[in-house]
Enzyme design. Structure first.
Site, PDB file in Angstrom:
ATOM      1  N   ARG A 148      -7.163  11.787  -6.369  1.00 19.41           N
ATOM      2  CA  ARG A 148      -8.368  11.018  -6.042  1.00 19.41           C
ATOM      3  C   ARG A 148      -9.565  11.898  -5.665  1.00 19.41           C
ATOM      4  O   ARG A 148     -10.664  11.382  -5.467  1.00 19.41           O
ATOM      5  CB  ARG A 148      -8.056  10.059  -4.882  1.00 19.41           C
ATOM      6  N   ASP A 174      -7.459  -3.149  -6.662  1.00 16.12           N
ATOM      7  CA  ASP A 174      -7.919  -3.729  -5.407  1.00 16.12           C
ATOM      8  C   ASP A 174      -8.266  -5.190  -5.639  1.00 16.12           C
ATOM      9  O   ASP A 174      -8.571  -5.582  -6.768  1.00 16.12           O
ATOM     10  CB  ASP A 174      -9.137  -2.976  -4.858  1.00 16.12           C
ATOM     11  N   ARG A 213       0.823  -1.219   0.000  1.00 12.20           N
ATOM     12  CA  ARG A 213       0.000   0.000   0.000  1.00 12.20           C
ATOM     13  C   ARG A 213       0.855   1.267   0.000  1.00 12.20           C
ATOM     14  O   ARG A 213       0.524   2.265   0.643  1.00 12.20           O
ATOM     15  CB  ARG A 213      -0.986  -0.005   1.164  1.00 12.20           C
ATOM     16  N   ARG A 226      -3.350   6.691   0.675  1.00 13.26           N
ATOM     17  CA  ARG A 226      -3.731   7.902   1.404  1.00 13.26           C
ATOM     18  C   ARG A 226      -2.628   8.600   2.169  1.00 13.26           C
ATOM     19  O   ARG A 226      -2.803   9.731   2.604  1.00 13.26           O
ATOM     20  CB  ARG A 226      -4.891   7.572   2.343  1.00 13.26           C
ATOM     21  N   TYR A 232     -14.951 -11.605   1.877  1.00 12.63           N
ATOM     22  CA  TYR A 232     -15.780 -10.429   1.582  1.00 12.63           C
ATOM     23  C   TYR A 232     -17.097 -10.836   0.924  1.00 12.63           C
ATOM     24  O   TYR A 232     -18.153 -10.283   1.228  1.00 12.63           O
ATOM     25  CB  TYR A 232     -15.025  -9.451   0.674  1.00 12.63           C
TER      26      TYR A 232
HETATM   27  O1  CP3 Z   1      -0.281  -1.951  -2.199  1.00  9.80           O
HETATM   28  C1  CP3 Z   1      -0.553  -1.049  -3.020  1.00  9.80           C
HETATM   29  O2  CP3 Z   1      -0.007   0.091  -2.989  1.00  9.80           O
HETATM   30  C2  CP3 Z   1      -1.479  -1.376  -4.198  1.00  9.80           C
HETATM   31  C3  CP3 Z   1      -2.849  -1.128  -4.039  1.00  9.80           C
HETATM   32  C4  CP3 Z   1      -3.759  -2.023  -3.227  1.00  9.80           C
HETATM   33  C5  CP3 Z   1      -4.998  -1.566  -2.709  1.00  9.80           C
HETATM   34  N1  CP3 Z   1      -5.665  -2.595  -2.165  1.00  9.80           N
HETATM   35  C6  CP3 Z   1      -5.470  -0.165  -2.815  1.00  9.80           C
HETATM   36  C7  CP3 Z   1      -6.507   0.295  -1.880  1.00  9.80           C
HETATM   37  C8  CP3 Z   1      -3.680  -3.372  -2.915  1.00  9.80           C
HETATM   38  C9  CP3 Z   1      -2.544  -4.349  -3.200  1.00  9.80           C
HETATM   39  C10 CP3 Z   1      -4.896  -3.725  -2.250  1.00  9.80           C
HETATM   40  C11 CP3 Z   1      -5.216  -5.090  -1.824  1.00  9.80           C
HETATM   41  C12 CP3 Z   1      -6.271  -5.292  -0.825  1.00  9.80           C
HETATM   42  N2  CP3 Z   1      -7.522  -4.744  -0.785  1.00  9.80           N
HETATM   43  C13 CP3 Z   1      -6.157  -6.218   0.234  1.00  9.80           C
HETATM   44  C14 CP3 Z   1      -4.977  -7.091   0.490  1.00  9.80           C
HETATM   45  C15 CP3 Z   1      -3.868  -6.317   1.092  1.00  9.80           C
HETATM   46  C16 CP3 Z   1      -4.072  -5.940   2.537  1.00  9.80           C
HETATM   47  O3  CP3 Z   1      -4.114  -4.759   2.800  1.00  9.80           O
HETATM   48  O4  CP3 Z   1      -4.151  -6.858   3.363  1.00  9.80           O
HETATM   49  C17 CP3 Z   1      -7.362  -6.190   0.954  1.00  9.80           C
HETATM   50  C18 CP3 Z   1      -7.697  -6.980   2.196  1.00  9.80           C
HETATM   51  C19 CP3 Z   1      -8.221  -5.269   0.299  1.00  9.80           C
HETATM   52  C20 CP3 Z   1      -9.621  -4.887   0.660  1.00  9.80           C
HETATM   53  C21 CP3 Z   1      -9.661  -3.432   0.985  1.00  9.80           C
HETATM   54  N3  CP3 Z   1      -9.724  -2.443   0.024  1.00  9.80           N
HETATM   55  C22 CP3 Z   1      -9.542  -2.801   2.257  1.00  9.80           C
HETATM   56  C23 CP3 Z   1      -9.450  -3.520   3.573  1.00  9.80           C
HETATM   57  C24 CP3 Z   1      -9.544  -1.412   2.035  1.00  9.80           C
HETATM   58  C25 CP3 Z   1      -9.352  -0.300   3.039  1.00  9.80           C
HETATM   59  C26 CP3 Z   1     -10.627   0.349   3.480  1.00  9.80           C
HETATM   60  C27 CP3 Z   1     -10.342   1.685   4.160  1.00  9.80           C
HETATM   61  O5  CP3 Z   1     -10.810   2.701   3.629  1.00  9.80           O
HETATM   62  O6  CP3 Z   1      -9.641   1.704   5.182  1.00  9.80           O
HETATM   63  C28 CP3 Z   1      -9.670  -1.223   0.645  1.00  9.80           C
HETATM   64  C29 CP3 Z   1      -9.682   0.071  -0.069  1.00  9.80           C
HETATM   65  C30 CP3 Z   1      -8.370   0.433  -0.660  1.00  9.80           C
HETATM   66  N4  CP3 Z   1      -7.647  -0.371  -1.485  1.00  9.80           N
HETATM   67  C31 CP3 Z   1      -7.699   1.672  -0.505  1.00  9.80           C
HETATM   68  C32 CP3 Z   1      -6.534   1.600  -1.270  1.00  9.80           C
HETATM   69  C33 CP3 Z   1      -5.495   2.672  -1.475  1.00  9.80           C
HETATM   70  C34 CP3 Z   1      -8.193   2.836   0.324  1.00  9.80           C
HETATM   71  C35 CP3 Z   1      -9.327   3.522  -0.358  1.00  9.80           C
HETATM   72  C36 CP3 Z   1      -9.052   4.922  -0.798  1.00  9.80           C
HETATM   73  O7  CP3 Z   1      -7.887   5.326  -1.005  1.00  9.80           O
HETATM   74  O8  CP3 Z   1     -10.062   5.648  -1.006  1.00  9.80           O
END
Ligand code: CP3
Length: 343
Positions: free
Chosen positions: A41, A77, A28, A32, A152
């Site tokens: 964004r 994602d 990640r 943010r 999920y």
């Molecule tokens: O790693 C990176 O920089 C690449 C981008 C990436 C995202 N999600 C972007 C994202 C990757 C590899 C993921 C994978 C992902 N998504 C996982 C596996 C990795 C981990 O963190 O364990 C999981 C479990 C998800 C499901 C998911 N999507 C979650 C738990 C969330 C966070 C919710 C929150 O708002 O706290 C997301 C949303 C998400 N995916 C964001 C990002 C940058 C945040 C949303 C935003 O920026 O508006």
């Protein structure tokens, strides 16, 4: 692939060869914690940003420009492929993926279409653009592992105890098998499309696999992750889970070249647990970035020293960057790891 790319520190470590410095990237790293991310964004929903190849390209490159990390990870994602096949879901800010109609029956599973490459042309376009810009820096493609994605779909959103997921796993093994087989196909296609378009490594995220014990992991989770990894050829593969200490020997048998170690697991324990045939990735506590710089760097140094014993070591956090992270700390951490003497 150019020789500078193929000889990059990241790909060398992933193959178990000796790079000139310990490669570093952050799970990640795009997101943010970066003001430039928040700016692009603004007013764009998370899933819409993942469907826009130009925005994906910009966001993927942002941390490479700022930190000079040894690898980029494709911005997307784990639920994006489900969205692409038409599953009614959204990513809610501060919550995560939310699914409108949770999957509980064979009919629910059958209603999820398989993923074909033509459903995700923006992924192919995004990867191609990024790879062209990155030149000799590797791009990591990724997908969610079947268990984590299933959690999920079955819960309908994020969960603490995975009660519904486990109810299905124990109570309706036929539905479980059908669902994980379906997701394994979708994740494999998502990875293949990224590799085909030029990604030079992949990571399979099984973030929530630590919710099950080793016996259940072996029976209900591992076969499906293995089937995803088996269908990706020609690039190094990384396999990652959180709270996975007890699962590491099994995860190491799934077919990846590198196993990610979460920050709760001591790295030397992790290296022994995965065995001599696979490299490791990790594993600084993401919260250590909030400690005084010298404390963070001292811990990072210990991780690099321990990593020498592994078949290969890629430095990373033990889970994703925390959104309130100070990017300047990650910049200092990157420079420290890359300049740490290995000889
Ligand atoms: O790693 C990176 O920089 C690449 C981008 C990436 C995202 N999600 C972007 C994202 C990757 C590899 C993921 C994978 C992902 N998504 C996982 C596996 C990795 C981990 O963190 O364990 C999981 C479990 C998800 C499901 C998911 N999507 C979650 C738990 C969330 C966070 C919710 C929150 O708002 O706290 C997301 C949303 C998400 N995916 C964001 C990002 C940058 C945040 C949303 C935003 O920026 O508006």
């Amino acid at each position: 692939m150019t020789s500078r790319l193929s000889e990059s520190a990241f790909l060398k470590a992933a193959r178990g060869e000796r790079p000139d410095h310990t490669p570093v990237w952050f799970m990640r790293q795009a997101g943010r914690s970066l003001p430039e991310y928040l700016k692009v964004r603004e007013g764009v929903a998370m899933l819409d940003s993942c469907l826009d190849a130009d925005l994906v390209t910009e966001i993927t490159l942002q941390p490479v420009r700022r930190y000079g990390v040894d690898a980029a990870i494709f911005f997307s994602d784990i639920v994006l492929p489900l969205k692409a096949v038409g599953v009614d879901l959204d990513i809610k800010p501060g919550v995560g993926p939310v699914v409108a109609r949770p999957v509980r029956s064979l009919a629910d599973v059958a209603a999820i279409p398989d993923l074909t490459p033509d459903a995700i042309p923006m992924i192919t376009r995004g990867v191609r653009q990024i790879v062209a810009e990155l030149d000799s820096t590797p791009l990591i493609g990724f997908a969610g592992a079947p268990f984590t994605v299933a959690s999920y779909l079955v819960e309908g959103g994020p969960s603490k105890d995975y009660a519904q997921t486990k109810a299905l796993m124990y109570g309706a093994p036929d539905v479980w098998h059908a669902l994980l087989t379906k997701i394994a196909g979708i994740s494999a296609t998502f990875l293949q499309v990224q590799v085909e378009a030029g990604a030079s490594a992949v990571q399979l995220f099984d973030s929530w696999a630590g919710a099950v014990d080793p016996a259940d992991y072996e029976r209900f989770v591992l076969p499906y992750s293995r089937s995803v990894l088996d269908r990706v050829a020609g690039v190094p593969k990384i396999h990652f889970g959180v709270n996975s200490a007890m699962l590491l020997p099994l995860m190491a048998s799934a077919g990846a070249d590198v196993v990610g170690i979460d920050w709760r697991t001591p790295l030397d324990y992790g290296i022994d647990a995965v065995g001599p045939a696979v490299a490791v990735q990790g594993n600084l506590d993401p919260a250590l970035v909030f400690a005084p710089t010298e404390v963070m760097l001292e811990r990072a140094g210990r991780i690099i020293e321990t990593g020498r014993r592994a078949r290969g070591h890629i430095f990373n956090l033990g889970h994703g960057v925390i959104p309130s992270t100070d990017p300047d700390q990650l910049k200092r951490l990157t420079e420290f790891v890359q300049s740490y003497p290995l000889a």
